[in-house]
Design a protein around this motif. Sequence first.
Motif, PDB file in Angstrom:
ATOM      1  N   GLU A 100       0.879  -1.178   0.000  1.00 41.46           N
ATOM      2  CA  GLU A 100       0.000   0.000   0.000  1.00 41.46           C
ATOM      3  C   GLU A 100       0.908   1.217   0.000  1.00 41.46           C
TER       4      GLU A 100
ATOM      5  N   ARG B  39      -8.673   3.673   2.614  1.00 38.36           N
ATOM      6  CA  ARG B  39      -7.632   2.786   2.062  1.00 38.36           C
ATOM      7  C   ARG B  39      -8.143   2.243   0.713  1.00 38.36           C
TER       8      ARG B  39
ATOM      9  N   PRO C 162      -4.386  -4.181   4.100  1.00 37.00           N
ATOM     10  CA  PRO C 162      -5.473  -3.477   3.427  1.00 37.00           C
ATOM     11  C   PRO C 162      -6.834  -3.978   3.911  1.00 37.00           C
TER      12      PRO C 162
ATOM     13  N   GLU D 281      -3.121   0.197  -3.288  1.00 40.45           N
ATOM     14  CA  GLU D 281      -2.467  -1.070  -3.647  1.00 40.45           C
ATOM     15  C   GLU D 281      -1.946  -1.021  -5.078  1.00 40.45           C
TER      16      GLU D 281
END
Length: 466
Positions: free
Chosen positions: A191, A214, A288, A219
């Motif tokens: 990430e 997030r 994540p 990613e």
Amino acid sequence: MKPGSKVNTVRSRRVVCGNEIMPAVVVIEEGKIQSILPGSSGPPEAGFEVMDVGDSVVMPGIVDCHVHVNEPGRTTWEGFWTATRAAAAGGVTTIVDMPLNSIPPTTTLDNLHEKMEAASGKCFVDTAFWGGVIPGNQLELRPMIQAGVAGFKCFLIHSGVHEFPHVTQKDLHSAMEQLQHTGSVLLFHAEQDVSLLSEEQAEPRDYSTFLKSRPDVMELEAIRTVTNLCLQYRVRCHIVHLSSAQPLALIQAARQAGAPLTVETTHHYLSLSAEQVPAGATQFKCCPPIRGAANQEKLWSALKAGHIDMVVSDHSPCTPDLKGLDSGDFTQAWGGISSLQFGLSLFWTSASQRGFTLPDAVRLLCQRTAQLCRLDDQKGSLTPGHDADLVIWDPEKEFQVKEESIHHKNKLTPYLGLRLRGEVCATIVRGRVVYNNGSFSPSPMGKHLLIPPGEGALTWVPPCVC
């Protein structure tokens, strides 16, 4: 068989050997698989005590290469004694311990020795160790390789603990230079910080608030960084706990260009979806994040196609207070999910409904994970000469996850109350029964696994289509 006892022979009508499921007798000698005899006839010679498990499945013990044990330093979160008992109860015969969240982290040779000393005499299953890459420790990497670490892990974003800072581009280039021609592997928490539009007064108890903080693009951009480095240095790279399906095309393109790149996903991304997470239920928080059901189906499809190599637990426990259940604030709660004991059952509950087979389970939970950490010469398959690590289980039997049956130190998990398919009956490590129907061996029987350094060693194989 009584826990702690030595097993000479295991007989079953369902033994998973390669791509076959067949009646067979597994013959064990001095902790190794001596032979596998097709058919379900008696023992090969007089004096052998046979463990006849009937229709129960016999397959290689699971190799879980992503486990946070947290000892020394944070043993109130977890420790080797409790973690490895939980592993044994779940059919896991080998774990690979992450370099954080212990204090000190496994980022120097001295810290590795301290970690191994802390683990001594406490492991019910075999244990290997990852090292860590942090800013400024590049000269520690080769000494740790010589000492037997399985490889290294780094973060491209804040790790959650101050003693394991994330790396910069400069740090990554320094680490890659050290790892070239060693055969070692660098694992990435993939990430990366990106610019996000701020949302005013978002409700911290709503899971959607955390999920939006997030997004998939974090990613995607991190994996772009990883693929570029992997292609530049040709050092083995591995993406841990992939939660988003969006970067899969990028990963495939890099592999087709020759990148020695592998990727894992976890039981929680395959078993849980964002739509299931109630308000304030911070036991579901991980990083994540758990994403939506549509994304989850894409992960399953990628797993089926061989585009994701393996499935692991990412067992990352903490004390209940750090989850902040009283406030239910997703923005402040510790991010991590406990699942080490239930990985096989979690996987099989969903995978069996999607056409996955028992040989698929072996490939994804045992063989590929062993290959990642260069243990595939002794772990991960039922092969003569390999360690006699077996899990004996009933893939048809269902059970409910109850707090009193959890062997993790802290019992908080999003799986409480869930009905799972596939119950572990017994676990054998190097020919000795460490777990059998709720009972453990009287003392720990696991050993430390130190991986010999090998110039240019490369056991990764290209992904195959199931």
